[in-house]
Design an enzyme around this catalytic site. Sequence first.
Site, mmCIF file in Angstrom:
data_model
loop_
_atom_site.group_PDB
_atom_site.id
_atom_site.type_symbol
_atom_site.label_atom_id
_atom_site.label_comp_id
_atom_site.label_asym_id
_atom_site.label_seq_id
_atom_site.Cartn_x
_atom_site.Cartn_y
_atom_site.Cartn_z
ATOM 1 N N SER A 181 0.855 -1.191 0.000
ATOM 2 C CA SER A 181 0.000 0.000 0.000
ATOM 3 C C SER A 181 0.888 1.238 0.000
ATOM 4 C CB SER A 181 -0.864 0.035 1.260
ATOM 5 O OG SER A 181 -0.050 0.296 2.387
ATOM 6 N N ASP A 182 0.423 2.331 -0.592
ATOM 7 C CA ASP A 182 1.106 3.592 -0.331
ATOM 8 C C ASP A 182 0.942 3.843 1.176
ATOM 9 O OD1 ASP A 182 2.472 5.968 -0.392
ATOM 10 O OD2 ASP A 182 1.344 6.832 -2.052
ATOM 11 N N TRP A 183 1.840 4.659 1.717
ATOM 12 C CA TRP A 183 1.931 4.795 3.172
ATOM 13 C C TRP A 183 0.601 5.342 3.755
ATOM 14 C CZ3 TRP A 183 5.334 2.054 1.348
ATOM 15 C CH2 TRP A 183 6.490 1.672 1.986
#
Length: 674
Positions: free
Chosen positions: A233-235
């Site tokens: 996932s993106d952060w």
Amino acid sequence: MSKQDFRDASLDLEARVAALLQQLTLDEKLDLCAGKSAWKTKPIPRLGIESFRVTDGPRGVAWHSSMGRHVAFPSGIALGASWSSELAYDYGVALGEQTRASGRHMVLGPAVNICRTPLNGRTFEYFTEDPWLNQALAVPVIKGIQSQRVAACIKHYAANNQESHRMKTSAELSERALREIYLPVFEAAVTQADVWSVMAAYNAVNGVPACENSDLLNDKLRSEWGFRGFVVSDWSAVRRTSSTEACVKGGLSLEMPGKGTRYKQKNLRQAYDQDKFSERELDRNLSGLLRVMVLTGHLDVAPIPLAPAAPSSKHWALARRIAAEGMVLLKNHAALLPLDTTRIRKLAVIGPKAAKRNCLPLWGGSSGVWPPYEITPLQGIKEKIADQFAGRIELVSQAEEADVVLLFVGLSHRPGLDSEVMDRKSLDLPAKQIQLIEASLAQNPNTVVVLINGGPISMEWAGPVPAILEAWYPGMEGGRAIADVLFGDINPSGKLPVSFPRRLQDSPAHQSSRTFPGDGAQVHYDEDVFIGYRHFDSREIEPLFAFGHGLSYTQFSYSDISLSSKVLRGDDVLLVKARICNVGSVAGAEVVQLYISDLECSVPRPLKELKGSSKVFLQPGQAAKVQFGIAYRDLAFYSEKNRDWLAEAGRFVVLLGSSSRDIRLEAEFDYSNK
Ligand code: BGC
């Protein structure tokens, strides 16, 4: 199978992954689904497996993820403007070496979102507005990184083309626009470069958050293209997802950063116990991560050392080369550049960007790389004068005293300019800088404007400026590369990887607030496939500087176009050849661009689409043959009706040019599906 088979480097990849999956308990598997902290996964002490470690990128090893100083390469758009796959590969190798030297297994890059709006705060990190050029650069970058047994993580998947509302917006677009414009780079990353990791974006696509988007992650990425790595996932991107099980079923392998929310062990366990997802689904997601742990050597009995010495000076030289090859000479009236050092005695180097550093911790978000040193333009020019023109050229502070003024203006990596989280507010330079350009011109018409910035800007002031050089954010060696180009030691060969509009309203995404930035919940891609030059061409709008534009200190002639056949059939390849000659008086490189135009089609198509390029270095008087291959997919559009790529029989034109608006040669052929 023995307990430690997963460590046995003599076994094949799949056997090692299967062995490890068999060893892991359910709880250990669940543990591997979320990070331990911002930049590493949880270890599995029972099996002696240590954390898999990542660093932010793509401009180099970021300060905020390493707390160290590392090589700051020019920003992505500079590499985009080099149009050089060779340079892209070298950059990938260097990024891999830097990553390994910083003790990490994976770098969060390349960053490849399409320049849909020139205001995107991250345009500077990305390569281009064109899907073909995008993949021509991303594929070698990934191959280079992974040649070092370091994982590349291509980001941000998908349609993550603005920072405004990035956590909550949904990109609403047609399947055709997705397939033709936004996905090709990801598809090529998998099918041509076997990328090991993909980062799922913050935004949703057609209403479904990227981190739980089964269509994107399972159907397209895994089933259709054959991706065998893992999706991270993106952060904190999972915050907007609907549930733990939606993420697992959707195909998300790893939640980052920290201990997880959706993938907190307790939440995963609960959903699993309630039969909301199966162990098979979990294994599908996780096996990609295990595969990459094997591929990076992380699980070997004797893991590859993570921190050999970084080959610094080699990487500094590469940073300088990328900066130089990425610079675009936008305008050069009366050949003011290169500086005529036989006549110039006094130079004024002025402007807010002349002595400014741009590579600093946290500046620009993921691209906040802090280098051991940074050569500013002023330093680079002083060094050049001291080395080559000592006693002959002096620096003066007043524009009116100088023979030539070098005026450095541009933007910086501050929120609201070229930076993450926010988009730019305006296409213009700050008003004070425009006043400075005008004041300098009034005092001295020989004013060269050098731009330090990350994407298109408007230039109402450009008319009387004789020469404009776009240097982008040129990285830690930028000042030297700029001096090389200004003084003619390097002949500029960069070409714009993005169109520069005259006015914001001319731009495809700026037709209404619905198309940008959207209402927070949705942004509508009403322009469909007509992005960048596709839009300017079809609407007959004159851009300020066209996609593919870039001048040289020499000139090139194009001649002798030939096709291997008048008809391209089925899956055959049509060869296009032409002769390029350097007809000027200095050595230089030309980026020959190949566009295809479909003359008869059942759906609206762009007037031309880039399908090839070739960068040729030629001495004065030297000629070379360039050759391209054209195949079915180069002629095809994505047919929503057939749910597949479709090239319709009929007439096509191949166009060879020095920019999208400077076509030098044309030839027609037929496509026949028989
Ligand atoms: C960015 C990513 C980056 C990640 C980790 C996010 O805000 O969108 O590009 O890799 O943070 O810093």
